[in-house]
Motif scaffolding. Structure first.
Motif, PDB file in Angstrom:
ATOM      1  N   ASP A  98      15.933   6.176  -3.889  1.00 24.10           N
ATOM      2  CA  ASP A  98      14.878   6.658  -4.773  1.00 24.10           C
ATOM      3  C   ASP A  98      13.536   6.425  -4.062  1.00 24.10           C
ATOM      4  O   ASP A  98      13.146   5.282  -3.833  1.00 24.10           O
ATOM      5  CB  ASP A  98      14.951   5.867  -6.097  1.00 24.10           C
ATOM      6  CG  ASP A  98      13.946   6.367  -7.109  1.00 24.10           C
ATOM      7  OD1 ASP A  98      13.862   7.587  -7.296  1.00 24.10           O
ATOM      8  OD2 ASP A  98      13.244   5.534  -7.706  1.00 24.10           O
ATOM      9  N   ARG A 104       9.488   7.369  -4.140  1.00 22.43           N
ATOM     10  CA  ARG A 104       8.459   7.940  -5.003  1.00 22.43           C
ATOM     11  C   ARG A 104       7.074   7.724  -4.417  1.00 22.43           C
ATOM     12  O   ARG A 104       6.770   6.647  -3.922  1.00 22.43           O
ATOM     13  CB  ARG A 104       8.485   7.270  -6.381  1.00 22.43           C
ATOM     14  CG  ARG A 104       9.660   7.681  -7.152  1.00 22.43           C
ATOM     15  CD  ARG A 104       9.884   6.918  -8.427  1.00 22.43           C
ATOM     16  NE  ARG A 104      11.157   7.402  -8.905  1.00 22.43           N
ATOM     17  CZ  ARG A 104      11.313   8.492  -9.643  1.00 22.43           C
ATOM     18  NH1 ARG A 104      10.261   9.146 -10.075  1.00 22.43           N
ATOM     19  NH2 ARG A 104      12.508   8.915  -9.979  1.00 22.43           N
ATOM     20  N   LEU A 128       3.536   7.734  -5.940  1.00 25.35           N
ATOM     21  CA  LEU A 128       2.922   7.731  -7.260  1.00 25.35           C
ATOM     22  C   LEU A 128       1.407   7.842  -7.114  1.00 25.35           C
ATOM     23  O   LEU A 128       0.820   7.261  -6.190  1.00 25.35           O
ATOM     24  CB  LEU A 128       3.299   6.435  -7.976  1.00 25.35           C
ATOM     25  CG  LEU A 128       4.819   6.187  -8.007  1.00 25.35           C
ATOM     26  CD1 LEU A 128       5.114   4.727  -8.313  1.00 25.35           C
ATOM     27  CD2 LEU A 128       5.493   7.079  -9.021  1.00 25.35           C
ATOM     28  N   TYR A 143       5.177   5.240 -14.867  1.00 22.81           N
ATOM     29  CA  TYR A 143       4.935   6.594 -14.355  1.00 22.81           C
ATOM     30  C   TYR A 143       5.938   7.548 -14.974  1.00 22.81           C
ATOM     31  O   TYR A 143       7.145   7.300 -14.949  1.00 22.81           O
ATOM     32  CB  TYR A 143       5.090   6.620 -12.835  1.00 22.81           C
ATOM     33  CG  TYR A 143       4.050   5.799 -12.118  1.00 22.81           C
ATOM     34  CD1 TYR A 143       2.877   6.391 -11.653  1.00 22.81           C
ATOM     35  CD2 TYR A 143       4.236   4.436 -11.906  1.00 22.81           C
ATOM     36  CE1 TYR A 143       1.913   5.635 -10.995  1.00 22.81           C
ATOM     37  CE2 TYR A 143       3.274   3.677 -11.256  1.00 22.81           C
ATOM     38  CZ  TYR A 143       2.117   4.284 -10.801  1.00 22.81           C
ATOM     39  OH  TYR A 143       1.171   3.543 -10.153  1.00 22.81           O
ATOM     40  N   ASN A 181       7.481  10.965 -14.358  1.00 21.85           N
ATOM     41  CA  ASN A 181       7.589  11.946 -13.261  1.00 21.85           C
ATOM     42  C   ASN A 181       6.466  11.750 -12.233  1.00 21.85           C
ATOM     43  O   ASN A 181       5.796  12.698 -11.827  1.00 21.85           O
ATOM     44  CB  ASN A 181       7.545  13.371 -13.809  1.00 21.85           C
ATOM     45  CG  ASN A 181       8.617  13.609 -14.844  1.00 21.85           C
ATOM     46  OD1 ASN A 181       9.703  13.036 -14.761  1.00 21.85           O
ATOM     47  ND2 ASN A 181       8.306  14.411 -15.843  1.00 21.85           N
ATOM     48  N   ASP A 182       6.257  10.515 -11.859  1.00 25.85           N
ATOM     49  CA  ASP A 182       5.300  10.137 -10.809  1.00 25.85           C
ATOM     50  C   ASP A 182       3.831  10.210 -11.227  1.00 25.85           C
ATOM     51  O   ASP A 182       2.936  10.024 -10.403  1.00 25.85           O
ATOM     52  CB  ASP A 182       5.510  10.946  -9.509  1.00 25.85           C
ATOM     53  CG  ASP A 182       6.934  10.805  -8.979  1.00 25.85           C
ATOM     54  OD1 ASP A 182       7.653   9.885  -9.443  1.00 25.85           O
ATOM     55  OD2 ASP A 182       7.321  11.592  -8.111  1.00 25.85           O
TER      56      ASP A 182
END
Lengths: 380, 96
Positions: free
Chosen positions: A265, A267, A269, B60, B62-63
């Motif tokens: 995973d 990400r 952000l 978050y 979906n980011d």
């Protein structure tokens, strides 16, 4: 064996430290007669990478980076930076090498653990072997509001390899005050997080995580940590550091990167925007730099207490003789270890003492026990 | 509707080591409420005594940071993923 800088709290020079000044790269092979290869041959594959090139390599050579914490992340960062030819590395670490470090702290060897070498000293030795052109400043010290300016010196970028939020909030204050970038990184289990704080451009640590340090108490001590997630996060930190050093700011990543390599995973952000009311980067109120949150005794992992430096010079030879009737003692130039006998009331207690008087006491989480042990055997 | 919440390593002791948890809810607040109903030990780690999300817990959707999409009122739909990114102390993690 190269002599590492004198360990200890006051080993840094009082003024800002300076690394060697920028100088043109020694590219003419004839210029250095004894060298078997043109000096820059070792960086040839890096120089071929167009965004770096020879100009970038010169910038790296003239650069000074401070690494705060030389455990898992710090080891990996330092190895990469030294091999890349960053001219000067300051390594600040308060701890010594143990066998349980070797799984992930890539600069250290079994012999370092047997000798209980301070990590900064062991790192300096290894880094010198990896790239003798790099100036390594080993600082065996706990970073404090009083010493951080002298220890970090004029480093252009500060890399986070710490394991606690007290030090990170202190670094955040310092970096924002000095308008210097620093790169947060943390790992636990198979997960890691990193982001780059660019003062006056991006959110700072306090904008992202608020003013309350800590909270999530599970650390690598209890959840473990896998060495490949360490290398991954350290590599991302170093990539951003190199971009900063060569002025490639357009290439910087401006997201919070979170990765779990076990779950695959990954990400990126969006960090919050700068908070205009942030204590640190908005109001420029540097509470941690003023030392207002700093205790003199801190819990340290699951089973240890650290007594911060007493600023007293230790004579390890004399002390060993004095302690010998009370337990087993061993010392070298960097560290003294003392295992207290059960008959002296110290079953399972182990003290590690550094030349500046700082001590780590294992076998207790009670600051009172640690304090009384220190007062009884070392001095109050 | 059912959405997925990703549980970070430091919080997995409180979800029976589950890495992700499916919950129902129309918005982020309901989804998080569903999470702490099924795993009550998480409450103190995510929320303050007066029910606010703790400052060192970033959520978050979906980011996107929910602080800028409407906090707990942010609506969710069934394909969404909620990620909790806490502050992690680790780094060298030996004895300190």
């Amino acid at each position: 064996m190269p002599e590492a800088p004198n360990p200890g709290l006051h080993s840094a020079s009082a003024g800002p430290s300076r690394c060697h000044e920028k100088s043109p790269p020694e590219r003419q092979s004839g210029a250095v007669g004894t060298s078997p290869q043109p000096p820059w041959e070792r960086y040839s594959r890096q120089i071929l990478f167009a965004p770096l090139g020879e100009a970038g390599q010169s910038e790296l050579r003239a650069s000074h980076v401070a690494l705060v914490g030389c455990g898992a992340l710090g080891s990996a960062q330092a190895g990469l930076l030294a091999r890349a030819g960053v001219g000067c590395l300051t390594i600040i670490d308060r701890d010594y090498v143990e066998a349980s470090n070797l799984q992930r702290q890539s600069l250290f060897e079994e012999e370092d653990a047997r000798e209980s070498l301070p990590k900064a000293v062991a790192a300096a030795r290894r880094l010198h072997a990896l790239n003798s052109e790099v100036e390594v400043r080993a600082q065996v010290a706990d970073l404090t509001p009083e010493n951080l300016s002298a220890l970090i010196g004029d480093a252009a970028v500060i890399l986070d390899g710490t394991d606690n939020f007290e030090t990170r909030y202190l670094l955040n204050d310092f970096a924002v005050e000095q308008r210097r970038p620093w790169i947060y990184g943390a790992v636990v289990g198979s997960q890691g997080v990193t982001f780059t704080v660019l003062p006056e451009e991006t959110a700072c640590l306090e904008c992202v995580f608020g003013s309350q340090p800590g909270g999530m108490t599970e650390s690598c001590d209890t959840a473990g940590v896998l060495n490949w997630v360490v290398q991954y996060i350290a590599a991302v930190q170093v990539a951003e550091c190199v971009k900063l050093l060569v002025g490639a700011r357009d290439a910087l990543r401006r997201t919070v990167l979170s990765a779990d390599l076990w779950r695959n995973d990954f990400r990126q952000l969006q960090p919050p925007p700068r908070d205009p009311d942030c204590r640190v980067c908005g109001r420029r109120d540097f509470m941690h730099l003023r030392g207002e949150r700093r205790p003199h005794i801190t819990l340290c992992g699951r089973d240890s207490v650290q007594i911060h430096e007493h600023d007293r010079a230790m004579d390890f030879g004399q002390l060993s003789q004095r302690l010998a009737p009370h337990g087993r003692v061993r010392h070298n130039a960097h560290v003294l270890k003392f295992w207290l006998d059960a008959s002296s009331g110290g079953s399972g207690l182990e003290m590690t003492l550094f030349p500046d008087g700082r001590a780590m006491i294992k076998g207790t989480t009670d600051p009172a026990v640690a304090r009384s042990l220190y007062a009884r055997y070392i001095g109050s | 509707m059912s959405i997925k919440i990703l549980i970070p390593t430091p919080l997995r002791p409180f979800t029976g080591r589950q890495e992700e948890v499916e919950v129902d809810g129309r918005n982020v607040g309901e989804a998080l409420e569903g999470l702490i109903t099924s795993h009550p030990q998480l409450r103190n780690h995510l929320f303050t005594a007066d029910g606010k999300l703790r400052s060192f817990v970033n959520v978050y959707l979906n980011d996107e940071d929910i602080r800028y999409t409407g906090l707990q009122q942010t609506p969710v739909k069934s394909s969404d993923t909620l990620a909790i990114i806490p502050s992690i102390a680790g780094g060298c993690c030996c004895c300190c």
